[in-house]
Scaffold this motif. Sequence first.
Motif, short mmCIF file in Angstrom:
data_model
loop_
_atom_site.label_atom_id
_atom_site.label_comp_id
_atom_site.label_asym_id
_atom_site.label_seq_id
_atom_site.Cartn_x
_atom_site.Cartn_y
_atom_site.Cartn_z
N GLU A 202 -60.77 2.71 -37.16
CA GLU A 202 -59.59 3.39 -36.48
C GLU A 202 -58.57 4.20 -37.22
OE1 GLU A 202 -56.22 2.76 -33.08
OE2 GLU A 202 -57.60 1.15 -33.58
N LYS A 203 -58.23 3.64 -38.50
CA LYS A 203 -57.28 4.03 -39.33
C LYS A 203 -57.84 5.41 -40.14
CE LYS A 203 -54.88 1.52 -42.21
NZ LYS A 203 -53.50 1.94 -41.61
N PHE A 204 -59.13 5.13 -40.68
CA PHE A 204 -59.90 6.35 -41.11
C PHE A 204 -60.14 7.51 -40.17
CE2 PHE A 204 -63.10 9.05 -42.53
CZ PHE A 204 -62.86 9.52 -44.06
N ASP A 205 -60.73 7.14 -38.88
CA ASP A 205 -61.09 8.15 -38.14
C ASP A 205 -59.62 8.95 -37.63
OD1 ASP A 205 -63.08 9.51 -36.30
OD2 ASP A 205 -61.90 8.41 -34.64
N ASN A 206 -58.75 8.28 -37.32
CA ASN A 206 -57.31 9.04 -37.12
C ASN A 206 -56.93 9.93 -38.29
OD1 ASN A 206 -57.08 7.79 -34.51
ND2 ASN A 206 -55.88 5.97 -35.09
N TRP A 207 -57.10 9.47 -39.49
CA TRP A 207 -56.58 10.20 -40.51
C TRP A 207 -57.56 11.67 -40.60
CZ3 TRP A 207 -59.50 11.89 -44.79
CH2 TRP A 207 -58.89 12.60 -45.73
N TRP A 208 -59.00 11.24 -40.34
CA TRP A 208 -59.78 12.09 -40.84
C TRP A 208 -59.69 13.48 -39.32
CZ3 TRP A 208 -63.42 14.15 -43.71
CH2 TRP A 208 -64.25 14.87 -43.58
N LYS A 209 -59.36 13.06 -38.21
CA LYS A 209 -59.05 13.99 -37.32
C LYS A 209 -57.85 14.73 -37.61
CE LYS A 209 -61.81 11.45 -33.94
NZ LYS A 209 -61.71 10.54 -32.60
N ASN A 210 -57.07 14.34 -38.09
CA ASN A 210 -55.63 14.99 -38.21
C ASN A 210 -55.81 15.66 -39.60
OD1 ASN A 210 -54.44 14.34 -35.79
ND2 ASN A 210 -54.64 12.32 -36.48
N ALA A 211 -56.60 15.49 -40.50
CA ALA A 211 -56.69 16.14 -41.97
C ALA A 211 -56.45 17.33 -41.86
CB ALA A 211 -57.68 15.60 -42.87
N GLN A 212 -55.82 18.14 -42.71
CA GLN A 212 -55.62 19.38 -42.98
C GLN A 212 -56.85 20.08 -43.52
OE1 GLN A 212 -53.21 21.71 -41.69
NE2 GLN A 212 -52.40 19.59 -40.89
N GLU A 213 -57.33 21.26 -43.10
CA GLU A 213 -58.55 21.84 -43.64
C GLU A 213 -58.01 22.90 -44.57
OE1 GLU A 213 -61.52 22.99 -41.13
OE2 GLU A 213 -61.90 20.92 -40.04
N GLY A 214 -58.74 22.81 -45.76
CA GLY A 214 -58.62 23.87 -46.94
C GLY A 214 -59.17 25.32 -46.43
N PRO A 215 -58.74 26.24 -47.33
CA PRO A 215 -59.33 27.44 -46.86
C PRO A 215 -60.96 27.61 -46.76
CG PRO A 215 -58.32 27.39 -49.34
CD PRO A 215 -58.28 26.21 -48.53
N ASP A 216 -61.66 26.77 -47.43
CA ASP A 216 -63.05 26.68 -47.53
C ASP A 216 -63.62 25.70 -46.25
OD1 ASP A 216 -62.47 24.35 -48.60
OD2 ASP A 216 -63.53 24.45 -50.51
N LEU B 115 -63.18 22.48 -46.05
CA LEU B 115 -63.52 21.18 -46.34
C LEU B 115 -62.00 20.53 -46.44
CD1 LEU B 115 -65.53 21.89 -49.61
CD2 LEU B 115 -66.26 21.21 -47.44
N ILE B 116 -62.11 19.24 -46.23
CA ILE B 116 -60.78 18.30 -46.05
C ILE B 116 -60.61 17.96 -47.66
CG2 ILE B 116 -59.99 16.10 -45.41
CD1 ILE B 116 -60.91 18.27 -43.04
N ASP B 117 -59.47 17.94 -47.76
CA ASP B 117 -58.96 17.62 -49.44
C ASP B 117 -58.81 16.28 -49.56
OD1 ASP B 117 -57.62 17.57 -51.97
OD2 ASP B 117 -56.08 19.23 -51.21
N ARG B 118 -59.69 15.69 -50.39
CA ARG B 118 -59.77 14.21 -50.63
C ARG B 118 -58.50 13.74 -51.24
NH1 ARG B 118 -64.40 10.76 -51.37
NH2 ARG B 118 -65.82 12.77 -51.36
N SER B 119 -57.87 14.70 -51.96
CA SER B 119 -56.54 14.27 -52.93
C SER B 119 -55.55 14.02 -51.89
CB SER B 119 -56.17 15.43 -54.04
OG SER B 119 -55.86 16.57 -53.52
N LYS B 120 -55.61 14.46 -50.74
CA LYS B 120 -54.45 14.19 -49.57
C LYS B 120 -54.73 12.84 -48.88
CE LYS B 120 -53.39 19.03 -49.25
NZ LYS B 120 -53.08 20.29 -48.40
N MET B 121 -55.70 12.18 -49.19
CA MET B 121 -55.90 11.09 -48.41
C MET B 121 -54.99 9.83 -49.09
SD MET B 121 -59.35 8.75 -48.45
CE MET B 121 -60.63 10.04 -48.02
N PRO B 122 -54.26 9.20 -48.20
CA PRO B 122 -53.45 8.11 -48.47
C PRO B 122 -54.01 7.13 -48.71
CG PRO B 122 -52.77 9.07 -46.29
CD PRO B 122 -54.16 9.53 -46.89
#
Length: 97
Positions: A33-47, A49-56
Motif C-alpha cells: 500500500e505504501k509503495f503503490d500510493n507513492w507510485w501513483k503520486n510520483a512526479q513524472e520526468g520529462p521523459d 520516467l519516475i525519478d528514483r532519486s525522489k523516492m522517500p
Amino acid sequence: MCNCGGYGSLPYGVPINEETHEKYSNELKEAWEKFDNWWKNAQEGPDGLIDRSKMPEDVKTAMKLIKETPIPGYEGTYTGEDSCYMIGVELNMTKPT
C-alpha cells in the motif's frame, strides 16, 4: 496489485491478483500500500520516467521488502521482484546514479 498492461505479452511477470495479495502478511500488505500510493503520486520526468532519486526512504524500504518476499503460492520460485507490478515499475523508473 498487477500492473501488467502495456508491457509486452501478458502476463509479463507473475500477476499479484487480489486472492494472492490477501495471503501476504499484514506487514507486506502495508508495504504494498505504501509503495503503490507513492507510485501513483510520483512526479513524472520529462521523459515519462519516475525519478528514483525522489523516492522517500520508507518507500525504498517497502519496495525492498516487496521485492525480497516470496509470492504466495510461488515460494521457492518467485519473489515480488518477479511480479508484473515490480517489472513494470522498473521499466518506468530512472536507474540509480
